[in-house]
Write a protein that holds these residues in place. Structure first.
Motif, PDB file in Angstrom:
ATOM      1  N   SER A   1      -4.043  -3.426  -9.308  1.00  0.00           N
ATOM      2  CA  SER A   1      -4.186  -3.852  -8.239  1.00  0.00           C
ATOM      3  C   SER A   1      -3.048  -4.300  -7.632  1.00  0.00           C
ATOM      4  CB  SER A   1      -5.472  -4.709  -8.027  1.00  0.00           C
ATOM      5  OG  SER A   1      -5.035  -6.204  -8.520  1.00  0.00           O
TER       6      SER A   1
ATOM      7  N   HIS B   1       2.245   1.646  -3.468  1.00  0.00           N
ATOM      8  CA  HIS B   1       1.097   2.141  -4.400  1.00  0.00           C
ATOM      9  C   HIS B   1       0.761   3.500  -4.179  1.00  0.00           C
ATOM     10  CE1 HIS B   1      -3.388   1.054  -5.913  1.00  0.00           C
ATOM     11  NE2 HIS B   1      -2.324   1.385  -7.361  1.00  0.00           N
ATOM     12  N   ARG B   2       0.566   4.045  -3.004  1.00  0.00           N
ATOM     13  CA  ARG B   2       0.517   5.328  -2.639  1.00  0.00           C
ATOM     14  C   ARG B   2       1.491   6.162  -3.259  1.00  0.00           C
ATOM     15  NH1 ARG B   2      -2.319   7.804   2.721  1.00  0.00           N
ATOM     16  NH2 ARG B   2      -1.989  10.093   2.186  1.00  0.00           N
TER      17      ARG B   2
ATOM     18  N   GLY C   1      -4.138   3.913 -10.558  1.00  0.00           N
ATOM     19  CA  GLY C   1      -5.265   3.384  -9.969  1.00  0.00           C
ATOM     20  C   GLY C   1      -5.828   2.071 -10.429  1.00  0.00           C
ATOM     21  N   ALA C   2      -5.553   1.836 -11.624  1.00  0.00           N
ATOM     22  CA  ALA C   2      -6.128   0.550 -12.208  1.00  0.00           C
ATOM     23  C   ALA C   2      -5.321  -0.616 -11.749  1.00  0.00           C
ATOM     24  CB  ALA C   2      -5.996   0.804 -13.788  1.00  0.00           C
TER      25      ALA C   2
ATOM     26  N   GLU D   1       0.725  -1.359  -0.125  1.00  0.00           N
ATOM     27  CA  GLU D   1       0.073  -0.036  -0.251  1.00  0.00           C
ATOM     28  C   GLU D   1       0.857   1.294  -0.047  1.00  0.00           C
ATOM     29  OE1 GLU D   1      -4.040  -1.668   2.118  1.00  0.00           O
ATOM     30  OE2 GLU D   1      -2.268  -1.157   3.365  1.00  0.00           O
TER      31      GLU D   1
ATOM     32  N   GLU E   1       2.368   9.930 -10.171  1.00  0.00           N
ATOM     33  CA  GLU E   1       1.749   9.964 -11.566  1.00  0.00           C
ATOM     34  C   GLU E   1       2.007  10.726 -12.407  1.00  0.00           C
ATOM     35  OE1 GLU E   1      -2.241   8.599 -10.750  1.00  0.00           O
ATOM     36  OE2 GLU E   1      -2.286   7.394 -12.566  1.00  0.00           O
TER      37      GLU E   1
ATOM     38  N   TYR F   1       2.176   7.951 -16.864  1.00  0.00           N
ATOM     39  CA  TYR F   1       0.962   7.354 -16.389  1.00  0.00           C
ATOM     40  C   TYR F   1       0.357   6.324 -17.227  1.00  0.00           C
ATOM     41  CZ  TYR F   1      -0.359  11.765 -18.400  1.00  0.00           C
ATOM     42  OH  TYR F   1      -0.449  12.611 -19.333  1.00  0.00           O
TER      43      TYR F   1
ATOM     44  N   LYS G   1       1.077   6.723  -6.856  1.00  0.00           N
ATOM     45  CA  LYS G   1      -0.101   7.776  -7.296  1.00  0.00           C
ATOM     46  C   LYS G   1       0.519   9.088  -7.187  1.00  0.00           C
ATOM     47  CE  LYS G   1      -4.114   5.309  -6.221  1.00  0.00           C
ATOM     48  NZ  LYS G   1      -4.833   4.533  -4.987  1.00  0.00           N
TER      49      LYS G   1
ATOM     50  N   THR H   1       5.890   3.847 -12.223  1.00  0.00           N
ATOM     51  CA  THR H   1       4.822   4.280 -13.237  1.00  0.00           C
ATOM     52  C   THR H   1       5.587   4.906 -14.349  1.00  0.00           C
ATOM     53  OG1 THR H   1       3.040   5.886 -13.349  1.00  0.00           O
ATOM     54  CG2 THR H   1       4.646   6.550 -11.999  1.00  0.00           C
TER      55      THR H   1
ATOM     56  N   GLU I   1      -3.439   3.528 -15.810  1.00  0.00           N
ATOM     57  CA  GLU I   1      -3.090   4.406 -14.866  1.00  0.00           C
ATOM     58  C   GLU I   1      -2.590   3.599 -13.483  1.00  0.00           C
ATOM     59  OE1 GLU I   1      -5.803   7.468 -14.303  1.00  0.00           O
ATOM     60  OE2 GLU I   1      -5.744   8.396 -16.470  1.00  0.00           O
TER      61      GLU I   1
END
Lengths: 391, 624
Positions: B74, B36-37, B71-72, B33, B43, B47, B40, B88, B69
């Motif tokens: 998982s 991942h953050r 956000g897509a 997490e 980005e 992206y 973001k 990214t 992106e």
């Protein structure tokens, strides 16, 4: 008692026409006192009360609010914005917050400064959730507000801006504790025209369901332009160190103790900044000027040798060299009302330009964007955008 | 251009690996997490694809990546992960596909690498690795395979040292890169930097590495900028940095600006937020630098004695919006500092003949300080022996370490790909530099300097006035949104603004938009003008408004609607739309530009464009 987090709903959609011309370009909650918007003082009271979720109801000139507060990280709160696109009353404003409120909540006005302590008390009442609650304070001129009748700690009625004589100086402070049940109550309130929250509160009061919370702490309302000077002075007096990094000042400059200077103001040589004055970001006070008991907004320029007393100079306004706002008691007309003996030297709206050597008679209010020639004498109100020529 | 992040920290059941004051209650807990953050936050650097690699003692190496992106993506749940890297991407070699997304792995799937930059000799390296199985079209993929070779080649059993392997591989790579490598069974992240930005973040029980501090600023403010050629190992015991194989110490600095300034706040797009931030960002740009009374500027920069007086030429090198800021500034340098000033697109810049290196100042204008084309130009100028100077928004950026002096524009982070507030702050900073140089050279009288400084002082308030008129611009955007093309014209200082206005509109609305010097209209472009091609004109002080209006009239007689940014108090009655620009002298065209920014924004917004992330574009272009 539950531990649900309490949200603070702050009403900041209003325009505040009585503060024209300051509110021509910013909503009333963004009018600064001690160099910070009224609303920022409210947000700080909310965070000091331990609330970390804020819903701002915005409308008129909302970019100014969004721009200043962003997502609230600077205040350690999460701010969500809800839009009230047409001003249909405070009850309607509260309803707009429904999608972002999922538990007990408190409601405050974005333009009235209160202590954190009373917000804490209301937060606790909201959390207990027995009854809606309303903060009741006292005012010198109760008839300008909602006058409250009480039976012990129950509110029995609110009389909004009553015409005749009143029996009490207790007024509705505009701070409430609610559960989400209030949204239905607002919807079911019968109202013609504006949907005021007090209409709903009166219905709750009639059922004996509205708890009064007595409060005699700080309750600062800027109803009129001259109130701004008083509230500004009061807040600076409490904590004069409003400048995070005060600017470096020349030796020839005299600055009183109770002054709030933004870090990037420019103060020329031989300037005197008297007490109860706030000077905002990127403002300039040129050589030899005297500024006292005044609120100077960001980007304004006070020309060399000018005298600015008991005055409000709005954003990016220019006061020419040797112009004079002498200050002192004045008679000011607001709408149909004549206010005598108020402490207001003058007001200069955003982006207005007052020529060199011009004079503002006591209580003069110059609209935004006004161009006044050098040497003119300005009396009374000058409409926004007007040109004042020497004639 | 891509963004990379790495994170290593202790596992905590509830609050992840981040402890201490910097930890935020909202901080996502697991390594996955946090990575991942971080992605973001990065980005803006790219992206079109994203991916992560997580390493845990029991779970080994887990990779997840895909096109699309951040956000897509998982991110898999790997509870025992103690470290991870993420990427990214903005495609350079190979289209944005799942296979081309980073991280890339070796043949056996033990090593994972994320990379920002270009491996120029990857084709040659790939040939040498003929017995390896490649699954992507990227240049990057050679790196994990080279590491694999080093690991197995050292003692044959695949149990060699990741740090040593990365060091050896680094010797074989040509080009620019920042890489992060992880390996199953190894509790370290090994990173290397050459030519692409890489910064370490030092938390209490955690360490970060990223292309940009915004990736991890919510966790720690203590950062160390790696230098070119540095290799570092992030392990549970801390961070070790090596240069040329020897351990080195690099300074740790504290970042003072707010990461949350880089969040969208109450706006629907960063671009609109950043447009509205301009009064405040300009106040920051100007803060403490204007001495209006003294007619001087304090930019905290110094030049060798006599250098400015003997100056023959100022050459500005820049790309994109920064290039237009340079075009604006060149005119100010000539007018205020009395020195010949030229502007070159950085990728086209050569020192050129007929110039004296020690009498030439090369000024690089780059928001990020990492723009590869601009860095290349700086290196060519340095090699020629010219004095170099940077105007940038980014402390610690590569350009600041390669030039002789720097002025920061102090605009705060800009996330929208379309530059807005940084353009305004670049021009304001360059204008101050022009005054400083003019005063130093004796070319600018104090009284004239004072007048320019008063105009600069008035800039934030003037921009606020324009923002207050946003509704008028939105209405104009609604009326003209479906036009066939948009032409922007101006003269003098209005030319760079016309060019910038056209760039802004085309990059976010995808409409055909072109900027011209107004006088050029009749030399060709007029053939394009129809009743369906509005002309937007800069008609202010500093932009020879009357002459420009003549050209606008030429277009109007062909039926084109005309919109103009007009100085307060002036009037051109035939304009279809007139936007009023407050009286601020030489910076009026810069204020007019705010109308053009709003116009571009509202046209694009009306059309539902992806305003903050226009197709095919990324914020910081770190490839040439």
């Amino acid at each position: 008692m539950s531990d649900d987090p309490v949200t603070a709903v702050i009403l900041a959609a209003g325009e505040g026409r009585r503060l024209e011309p300051l509110t021509n370009r910013r909503p009333k909650p963004m009018v600064p006192v001690a160099n910070r918007p009224l609303l920022e003082h409210v947000v700080e009271a909310v965070t000091a009360a331990g609330i970390d979720r804020v819903a701002l109801v915005v409308g008129y000139r909302q970019e100014r609010i969004r721009n200043h507060f962003g997502d609230g990280d600077d205040w350690d709160v999460t701010i969500e914005y809800v839009e009230q696109s047409t001003q249909l009353g405070t009850g309607h404003a509260v309803l707009q917050a429904e999608p972002v409120v999922d538990g007990p909540f408190v409601v405050l006005n974005g333009d009235r400064i209160v202590d954190a302590a009373v917000v804490s008390r209301v937060r606790d009442l909201a959390r207990d959730g027995d009854h809606p609650a309303m903060v009741v304070t006292t005012a010198e001129h109760p008839r300008e507000y909602g006058v409250v009748s009480l039976d012990d700690d129950r509110v029995t009625g609110i009389d909004e801006k009553p015409e005749g004589p009143v029996e009490t100086n207790r007024i509705n402070a505009g701070v409430y504790a609610f559960s989400p049940a209030v949204f239905d109550a607002i919807r079911e309130t019968h109202a013609t025209g504006e949907l005021a929250i007090t209409a709903t509160l009166n219905e709750l009061a009639a059922d004996g369901d509205l708890t009064a919370v007595g409060y005699d702490g700080r309750w600062l309302d800027v109803s009129n332009l001259w109130d701004l000077l008083e509230v500004n002075a009061g807040l600076i007096g409490e904590s004069p160190e409003s400048a995070s990094a005060p600017p470096t000042l020349r030796e020839s400059v005299t600055v009183a103790d109770d002054v709030a200077l933004a870090g990037n103001v420019r103060i020329g040589p031989n300037v005197t900044v008297g007490g109860s004055t706030a000077i905002g970001s990127n403002a300039t006070v040129e050589a030899g000027a005297v500024v006292e008991n005044s609120v100077i907004l960001p980007d304004a320029v006070i020309g060399a040798g000018a005298v600015v007393r008991d005055a409000i100079v709005a954003g990016n306004a220019r006061i020419g060299p040797n112009a004079t706002i002498a200050g002192g008691p004045a008679t000011v007309v607001v709408g149909d009302a004549v206010h005598r003996d108020v402490e207001l030297g003058g007001v200069v709206g955003d982006n207005a330009s007052i020529g060199g050597g011009a004079t503002l008679a006591d209580g003069a209010v110059v609209g935004d964007g006004v161009r006044a020639d050098a040497g003119v004498v300005i009396d009374g109100r000058v409409e926004s955008g007007a040109v004042v020529r020497r004639g | 251009m891509c963004g990379i992040i790495g994170y290593i920290g202790e596992i905590h059941a509830t609050d992840g690996g981040v402890t201490g004051e910097a930890a935020d209650d909202d901080t996502p807990g697991s390594v996955g997490e946090i990575v991942h953050r971080g992605l973001k936050n990065l980005e803006y650097r790219g992206y079109d694809s994203a991916g992560v690699a997580l390493v845990g003692a029991a779970s080994g190496l887990t990779v997840a990546k895909r096109s699309g992106e951040v956000g897509a993506l998982s991110v898999p749940d790997v509870p025992d992960a103690t470290l991870g890297v993420g990427h990214t991407r903005w495609s350079t070699h190979g289209p944005p596909t799942d296979a081309n997304a980073h991280p890339h792995t070796d043949c056996v799937g033990d090593v994972a690498v994320v990379h920002n930059g270009i491996v120029e000799n990857y084709e040659a390296l790939k040939r040498e690795l003929s017995d390896h199985e490649f699954t992507s079209e990227t240049d990057t993929e050679v790196i994990p395979h080279l590491i694999e070779e080093e690991l197995t080649g050292v003692d044959g059993d695949g149990d060699a040292d990741l740090l040593a392997a990365v060091r050896r591989v680094e010797d074989r790579l040509e080009g620019s890169y920042a890489i992060c490598a992880v390996r199953e069974g190894d509790d370290r992240i090994v990173v290397a930097r050459r030519g692409s930005p890489l910064v370490l973040g030092r938390g209490e029980d955690a360490a970060f590495v990223a292309s940009d501090v915004t990736a991890f600023l919510e966790h720690t403010r203590d950062v160390t900028y790696l230098e070119d050629g540095d290799v570092a190992a992030l392990s549970p015991d801390g961070v070790e940095i090596f240069a040329s194989g020897e351990p080195v110490e690099r300074e740790t600095e504290t970042v003072t600006w707010e990461a949350d300034a880089a969040e969208k706040g109450g706006y629907e797009h960063y671009m609109r937020k950043e447009i509205h931030e301009q009064p405040e960002s300009l106040r920051q740009t100007l803060a403490g630098r204007l001495d209006v009374d003294g007619g001087d500027v304090d930019l905290d920069v110094s030049f060798p004695p006599g250098f400015l007086a003997d100056l023959e030429e100022i050459r500005i090198v820049a790309c994109g919006t920064s290039y237009y800021a340079g075009r604006y500034a060149a005119q100010l340098f000539e007018e205020l500092a009395g020195v010949r000033a030229t502007v070159e697109i950085a990728s086209e810049y050569e020192f050129g003949a007929g110039r004296t290196p020690d009498r030439t100042l090369v000024v690089a204008v780059t928001q990020s300080g990492e723009t590869a084309d601009t860095l290349g130009a700086v290196r060519r100028a340095n090699a020629a022996g010219a004095r170099t100077f940077a105007v940038t928004n980014t402390l610690g950026s590569t350009v600041t370490r390669e030039v002789d002096g720097t002025a920061f524009i102090r605009a705060g982070p800009e996330i929208g790909v379309a530059a807005t507030k940084t353009f305004a702050s670049q021009v304001a900073t360059l204008a101050m530099l022009a005054v400083a140089v003019g005063r130093d050279r004796g070319a600018l009288a104090a009284a004239d300097a004072r007048s320019v400084l008063e105009d600069l002082q008035g800039l934030p308030g003037a921009v606020q006035q324009v923002l207050d008129e946003e509704k008028q611009v939105r209405e104009a955007a609604r009326e003209y949104r479906d036009s066939e093309a948009f032409f922007f014209v101006g003269r003098a200082l209005g030319v760079p603004v016309a060019l910038e206005g056209a760039l802004k509109l085309k990059e976010i609305s995808y409409d055909h938009a072109e900027g011209f010097a107004a006088g050029e209209l009749k030399h060709g472009p007029l053939a394009l003008v129809t009743p369906d091609t509005p002309v937007l004109a800069v008609l202010t002080d500093g932009a020879r408004a009357d002459e420009t209006m003549n050209n606008v009239t030429e277009a109007q007689t062909r039926g084109a609607p005309a919109l103009g940014c007009v100085s307060a108090g002036e009037e051109f009655g035939t304009l279809d739309v007139s936007f009023e620009v407050p009286d601020v002298g030489v910076v009026e065209p810069l204020v007019a530009n705010v109308y053009l920014q709003l116009f571009a924004y509202h046209v694009a917004n009306e059309k539902g464009r992806s305003i903050d992330k226009p197709r095919n574009l990324a914020k910081s272009v770190t490839v040439e």
